[in-house]
Write a protein that holds these residues in place. Structure first.
Motif, mmCIF file in Angstrom:
data_model
loop_
_atom_site.group_PDB
_atom_site.id
_atom_site.type_symbol
_atom_site.label_atom_id
_atom_site.label_comp_id
_atom_site.label_asym_id
_atom_site.label_seq_id
_atom_site.Cartn_x
_atom_site.Cartn_y
_atom_site.Cartn_z
ATOM 1 N N VAL A 57 -63.281 31.629 17.722
ATOM 2 C CA VAL A 57 -63.251 32.863 16.863
ATOM 3 C C VAL A 57 -63.528 34.495 17.416
ATOM 4 C CG1 VAL A 57 -64.796 31.641 14.960
ATOM 5 C CG2 VAL A 57 -66.015 32.678 16.762
ATOM 6 N N PRO A 58 -62.711 34.871 16.638
ATOM 7 C CA PRO A 58 -62.979 36.530 17.026
ATOM 8 C C PRO A 58 -64.599 37.407 17.223
ATOM 9 C CG PRO A 58 -62.121 36.099 15.339
ATOM 10 C CD PRO A 58 -63.120 34.690 15.578
ATOM 11 N N GLU A 59 -64.072 37.809 18.520
ATOM 12 C CA GLU A 59 -65.367 38.666 18.582
ATOM 13 C C GLU A 59 -66.436 39.456 17.649
ATOM 14 O OE1 GLU A 59 -65.968 41.984 22.372
ATOM 15 O OE2 GLU A 59 -64.201 41.097 22.633
ATOM 16 N N ASP A 60 -67.242 39.295 17.520
ATOM 17 C CA ASP A 60 -68.946 39.629 16.850
ATOM 18 C C ASP A 60 -68.226 39.360 15.314
ATOM 19 O OD1 ASP A 60 -68.035 41.949 18.504
ATOM 20 O OD2 ASP A 60 -67.387 43.286 17.857
ATOM 21 N N GLY A 61 -67.688 37.656 16.456
ATOM 22 C CA GLY A 61 -67.796 36.966 14.580
ATOM 23 C C GLY A 61 -69.199 35.848 14.901
ATOM 24 N N THR A 88 -58.745 28.685 7.700
ATOM 25 C CA THR A 88 -58.456 30.097 7.793
ATOM 26 C C THR A 88 -58.566 30.722 7.067
ATOM 27 O OG1 THR A 88 -57.237 29.563 10.324
ATOM 28 C CG2 THR A 88 -57.815 31.587 9.132
ATOM 29 N N ILE A 89 -59.657 31.696 6.450
ATOM 30 C CA ILE A 89 -60.052 32.820 5.419
ATOM 31 C C ILE A 89 -60.365 34.063 5.659
ATOM 32 C CG2 ILE A 89 -60.560 30.987 4.429
ATOM 33 C CD1 ILE A 89 -63.187 32.758 4.117
ATOM 34 N N LYS A 90 -60.613 34.793 5.543
ATOM 35 C CA LYS A 90 -61.024 36.099 4.997
ATOM 36 C C LYS A 90 -63.406 35.555 5.458
ATOM 37 C CE LYS A 90 -62.087 41.091 5.333
ATOM 38 N NZ LYS A 90 -61.503 41.856 5.800
ATOM 39 N N ASP A 91 -64.079 35.813 5.993
ATOM 40 C CA ASP A 91 -64.872 35.551 6.123
ATOM 41 C C ASP A 91 -65.842 35.975 5.375
ATOM 42 O OD1 ASP A 91 -68.082 35.187 6.987
ATOM 43 O OD2 ASP A 91 -66.699 33.262 7.402
ATOM 44 N N PRO A 92 -67.112 36.004 3.761
ATOM 45 C CA PRO A 92 -67.167 37.166 2.849
ATOM 46 C C PRO A 92 -68.932 37.747 3.828
ATOM 47 C CG PRO A 92 -67.700 35.349 2.332
ATOM 48 C CD PRO A 92 -66.316 35.272 3.202
ATOM 49 N N VAL A 93 -68.660 36.254 5.055
ATOM 50 C CA VAL A 93 -70.764 37.039 5.932
ATOM 51 C C VAL A 93 -70.502 38.245 7.194
ATOM 52 C CG1 VAL A 93 -72.223 36.345 6.995
ATOM 53 C CG2 VAL A 93 -71.678 35.030 5.159
ATOM 54 N N PHE A 94 -69.637 38.031 7.189
ATOM 55 C CA PHE A 94 -68.749 38.932 8.374
ATOM 56 C C PHE A 94 -66.731 39.743 8.481
ATOM 57 C CE2 PHE A 94 -70.393 35.433 10.634
ATOM 58 C CZ PHE A 94 -71.336 35.043 11.487
ATOM 59 N N GLU A 95 -66.709 39.628 7.220
ATOM 60 C CA GLU A 95 -65.916 40.281 6.941
ATOM 61 C C GLU A 95 -64.581 40.408 7.486
ATOM 62 O OE1 GLU A 95 -67.556 44.019 6.214
ATOM 63 O OE2 GLU A 95 -68.952 42.842 4.714
ATOM 64 N N MET A 96 -63.657 39.575 8.651
ATOM 65 C CA MET A 96 -63.109 38.684 9.442
ATOM 66 C C MET A 96 -62.158 37.224 9.277
ATOM 67 S SD MET A 96 -65.192 38.500 12.266
ATOM 68 C CE MET A 96 -65.354 39.921 13.326
ATOM 69 N N GLU A 97 -60.868 37.303 9.573
ATOM 70 C CA GLU A 97 -60.677 36.535 9.269
ATOM 71 C C GLU A 97 -61.162 35.618 10.188
ATOM 72 O OE1 GLU A 97 -56.082 35.490 8.496
ATOM 73 O OE2 GLU A 97 -56.880 36.864 6.644
ATOM 74 N N ILE A 98 -61.704 34.148 10.399
ATOM 75 C CA ILE A 98 -62.282 32.868 10.924
ATOM 76 C C ILE A 98 -61.387 31.443 9.921
ATOM 77 C CG2 ILE A 98 -64.663 32.594 11.351
ATOM 78 C CD1 ILE A 98 -66.021 34.975 11.136
#
Length: 148
Positions: A57-61, A88-98
């Motif tokens: 997962v991306p950093e800060d995710g 893989t979606i734009k996660d509404p909680v983390f506001e990033m692609e996860i």
């Protein structure tokens, strides 16, 4: 009065226990590939509307899903733990692609045997799950794979 206090205490404990969420259930299995190679399979069954995150997962995710296998003299790990394709979606909680998994997914670890005897491989999976509005704290679950 004593019975009243005990009843209130019992109801409070029951209510608190009912609030504990466990949206992921883990099971294990083992698949024989050859006389000396097996695949350890960890299956996650995920409740509706919950997401289990990838190992990458991306950093800060969110916290990634990680597997820690207890070493012993009976086997060698071959490569890293593999995961399914997922979403893989734009996660509404983390506001990033996860990348995450829904409903059911499997993780596979290839091993090479160093013995012909049956044995157990112990592992721990650490993971985090979220729905579209909240996340649960990271959780650890002990896994056991019976290699025969």
């Amino acid at each position: 009065m004593k019975n009243f206090i005990l009843t209130i205490a019992f109801l409070t404990v029951s209510f608190v226990q009912a609030q504990i969420l466990e949206p992921v259930k883990w099971t294990t299995s083992v698949k024989k590939v050859s006389d000396s190679e097996f695949i350890l399979i960890a299956t996650a069954e995920i409740d509706d509307n919950w997401h289990l995150y990838s190992q990458s997962v991306p950093e800060d995710g969110p916290l990634p899903t990680t597997f820690t296998f207890e070493g012993n003299a009976n086997y060698l790990k071959k490569g890293n733990t593999l995961e399914e394709k997922g979403h893989t979606i734009k996660d509404p909680v983390f506001e990033m692609e996860i990348k995450y998994f829904e409903i059911k997914t499997t993780f596979k670890q290839h091993i090479k045997l160093k013995t012909k005897n049956a044995f157990k491989v112990k592992a721990v999976v650490e993971f985090m799950v979220c729905d579209d509005s909240r996340c649960l704290p990271p959780n650890e679950v002990d896994l056991v794979f019976n290699v025969q």
